[in-house]
Design an enzyme around this catalytic site. Sequence first.
Site, PDB file in Angstrom:
ATOM      1  N   PHE A  11       0.871  -1.205   0.054  1.00 15.22           N
ATOM      2  CA  PHE A  11       0.015  -0.101  -0.179  1.00 15.22           C
ATOM      3  C   PHE A  11       0.820   1.248   0.016  1.00 15.22           C
ATOM      4  O   PHE A  11       0.523   2.331  -0.645  1.00 15.22           O
ATOM      5  CB  PHE A  11      -0.962   0.015   1.193  1.00 15.22           C
ATOM      6  CG  PHE A  11      -2.040   0.972   1.220  1.00 15.22           C
ATOM      7  CD1 PHE A  11      -3.166   0.838   0.144  1.00 15.22           C
ATOM      8  CD2 PHE A  11      -1.852   2.202   1.649  1.00 15.22           C
ATOM      9  CE1 PHE A  11      -4.110   1.881   0.129  1.00 15.22           C
ATOM     10  CE2 PHE A  11      -2.906   3.446   1.679  1.00 15.22           C
ATOM     11  CZ  PHE A  11      -3.793   3.013   0.917  1.00 15.22           C
ATOM     12  N   ARG A  31      12.156   0.538   6.125  1.00  9.91           N
ATOM     13  CA  ARG A  31      13.299  -0.256   6.843  1.00  9.91           C
ATOM     14  C   ARG A  31      14.063  -1.166   6.108  1.00  9.91           C
ATOM     15  O   ARG A  31      15.177  -1.641   6.551  1.00  9.91           O
ATOM     16  CB  ARG A  31      12.360  -0.520   8.235  1.00  9.91           C
ATOM     17  CG  ARG A  31      13.390  -0.656   9.436  1.00  9.91           C
ATOM     18  CD  ARG A  31      12.610  -1.410  10.604  1.00  9.91           C
ATOM     19  NE  ARG A  31      11.500  -0.445  10.871  1.00  9.91           N
ATOM     20  CZ  ARG A  31      11.816   0.769  11.869  1.00  9.91           C
ATOM     21  NH1 ARG A  31      13.086   0.911  12.125  1.00  9.91           N
ATOM     22  NH2 ARG A  31      10.765   1.483  12.214  1.00  9.91           N
ATOM     23  N   GLY A 135     -10.283   3.260   3.344  1.00 13.32           N
ATOM     24  CA  GLY A 135     -11.422   3.285   2.224  1.00 13.32           C
ATOM     25  C   GLY A 135     -10.973   2.111   1.450  1.00 13.32           C
ATOM     26  O   GLY A 135     -10.054   1.226   1.582  1.00 13.32           O
ATOM     27  N   LYS A 190     -13.753  -4.499   9.463  1.00 11.15           N
ATOM     28  CA  LYS A 190     -13.975  -5.155   8.095  1.00 11.15           C
ATOM     29  C   LYS A 190     -12.868  -6.091   7.848  1.00 11.15           C
ATOM     30  O   LYS A 190     -13.276  -7.298   7.055  1.00 11.15           O
ATOM     31  CB  LYS A 190     -13.795  -4.137   7.120  1.00 11.15           C
ATOM     32  CG  LYS A 190     -12.732  -3.316   6.950  1.00 11.15           C
ATOM     33  CD  LYS A 190     -11.732  -3.819   5.708  1.00 11.15           C
ATOM     34  CE  LYS A 190     -10.388  -3.281   5.612  1.00 11.15           C
ATOM     35  NZ  LYS A 190      -9.710  -3.890   4.535  1.00 11.15           N
ATOM     36  N   ASP A 245     -15.394  -0.294   2.041  1.00 10.98           N
ATOM     37  CA  ASP A 245     -14.139  -1.162   2.199  1.00 10.98           C
ATOM     38  C   ASP A 245     -14.526  -2.612   2.516  1.00 10.98           C
ATOM     39  O   ASP A 245     -13.919  -3.774   2.255  1.00 10.98           O
ATOM     40  CB  ASP A 245     -13.258  -0.519   3.310  1.00 10.98           C
ATOM     41  CG  ASP A 245     -11.764  -0.778   3.270  1.00 10.98           C
ATOM     42  OD1 ASP A 245     -11.672  -1.561   2.485  1.00 10.98           O
ATOM     43  OD2 ASP A 245     -11.081  -0.433   3.984  1.00 10.98           O
ATOM     44  N   SER A 255      -7.797  -9.522  -1.818  1.00  3.16           N
ATOM     45  CA  SER A 255      -7.687  -9.284  -0.254  1.00  3.16           C
ATOM     46  C   SER A 255      -6.891 -10.449   0.524  1.00  3.16           C
ATOM     47  O   SER A 255      -7.627 -11.394   0.523  1.00  3.16           O
ATOM     48  CB  SER A 255      -9.157  -8.992   0.195  1.00  3.16           C
ATOM     49  OG  SER A 255      -9.147  -9.114   1.611  1.00  3.16           O
ATOM     50  N   ARG A 256      -6.129 -10.002   1.094  1.00  2.00           N
ATOM     51  CA  ARG A 256      -4.998 -10.795   2.090  1.00  2.00           C
ATOM     52  C   ARG A 256      -6.119 -11.762   3.165  1.00  2.00           C
ATOM     53  O   ARG A 256      -6.063 -12.779   3.253  1.00  2.00           O
ATOM     54  CB  ARG A 256      -4.159 -10.394   2.827  1.00  2.00           C
ATOM     55  CG  ARG A 256      -2.888 -10.040   1.705  1.00  2.00           C
ATOM     56  CD  ARG A 256      -1.685  -9.570   2.381  1.00  2.00           C
ATOM     57  NE  ARG A 256      -1.888  -8.418   3.031  1.00  2.00           N
ATOM     58  CZ  ARG A 256      -1.328  -7.137   2.528  1.00  2.00           C
ATOM     59  NH1 ARG A 256      -0.466  -7.287   1.400  1.00  2.00           N
ATOM     60  NH2 ARG A 256      -1.443  -6.052   3.211  1.00  2.00           N
ATOM     61  N   ASN A 257      -7.066 -10.709   3.686  1.00  2.00           N
ATOM     62  CA  ASN A 257      -7.845 -11.230   4.581  1.00  2.00           C
ATOM     63  C   ASN A 257      -9.156 -12.191   4.096  1.00  2.00           C
ATOM     64  O   ASN A 257      -9.120 -13.488   4.966  1.00  2.00           O
ATOM     65  CB  ASN A 257      -8.577 -10.129   5.463  1.00  2.00           C
ATOM     66  CG  ASN A 257      -7.714  -9.102   6.320  1.00  2.00           C
ATOM     67  OD1 ASN A 257      -7.231  -9.653   7.459  1.00  2.00           O
ATOM     68  ND2 ASN A 257      -7.216  -8.221   5.535  1.00  2.00           N
ATOM     69  N   GLU A 279      -3.823  -8.393   8.714  1.00  2.00           N
ATOM     70  CA  GLU A 279      -4.164  -7.623   9.693  1.00  2.00           C
ATOM     71  C   GLU A 279      -5.589  -8.021  10.570  1.00  2.00           C
ATOM     72  O   GLU A 279      -5.316  -8.051  11.876  1.00  2.00           O
ATOM     73  CB  GLU A 279      -4.455  -6.273   9.259  1.00  2.00           C
ATOM     74  CG  GLU A 279      -3.339  -5.350   8.880  1.00  2.00           C
ATOM     75  CD  GLU A 279      -2.752  -4.513  10.008  1.00  2.00           C
ATOM     76  OE1 GLU A 279      -2.761  -4.813  11.168  1.00  2.00           O
ATOM     77  OE2 GLU A 279      -2.110  -3.286   9.801  1.00  2.00           O
TER      78      GLU A 279
END
Length: 324
Positions: A11, A31, A135, A190, A245, A255-257, A279
Amino acid sequence: MRVTVLGAGAFGTALSVALYNSCCSVALWSRNKRVLEELRNTGMNSLYLPGCLVPKEIELIPDVESALKCASVLLLCVPTQELRNLCNDVRNTAALDASVPVLVCSKGIENKSLKFAGEVIEELLPDNPVFVLSGPALAKEMVRGLPCAMVLAGRDESLAASLAEKLSSAVMSIAPSTDYVGVQIGSVLKNIIAIACGIVIGKGLGYNASAMVVVRGIAEIQAVSTAKSESVDLSTIIGLACLGDLVLTCTSASSRNMSFGLAIGKGQDIASRNDSLVEGAESAQSIDRLSNTLGIHLPVCSAIAKLLRGELDTDQVINQLLFA
């Protein structure tokens, strides 16, 4: 306007490109030195955003202090559990002017403190105005210049409106909001709801059942919003930051989720999954604890938390998601 983006994950990288295309001067920090080296040498970020070219005009900076110099807007695009360390780094450099707005793009809750991302930043950078950018915006689409819309929420209404206008472009619409708490709650829950939808679809229960989970999930967003702020902004619930969203995250294979839940629903062992970038998996436990603190019952979030702790199997989770 000079924008500094801290975090070159999917992102952060995509947002840097989108803001550059909005005619902003952009500096990008990471990093991960290998990511910066690859970006500098090839213009690619194969680790987080493979196949996408990053303009060479985006300045790549290896240290936080240099990245903060001359910044007129600061965006934090790191996982929520890394925010505290990053904010401490920012504070310790003393290079960030107190007038610089800080925009957080992390969609999570800190496990130890149970603070939402914006609350962590307000604690550590109390002199800076803090906003939440959230969003339905997939990194893979943003970096290609496809249209998207997001919400910029903060306590300073006039500054939110000014920033939203300056950061928007022909393909990236940013709307201001004063529902600082509600936008964060929606952005966190979400992801958990998307895991639940993925499990339902993975189990072959169909989109009717998935819609049931979404509706229940919206009710849980509303419940947490009421408990945290004693009011609910309906425009947030049905707007981009929550419903928008939620729809994207619960229906997109990118979407990873959603993908995480889908794999679980299909029988993949949770222990074999690398959920470090999911997340919702991190947030489920914290939201479950927060609901106990707030004295509210969240069946969807609770079911996912118990599943990830090994207290429920998928059949028991399905029963709680749909019928509890």
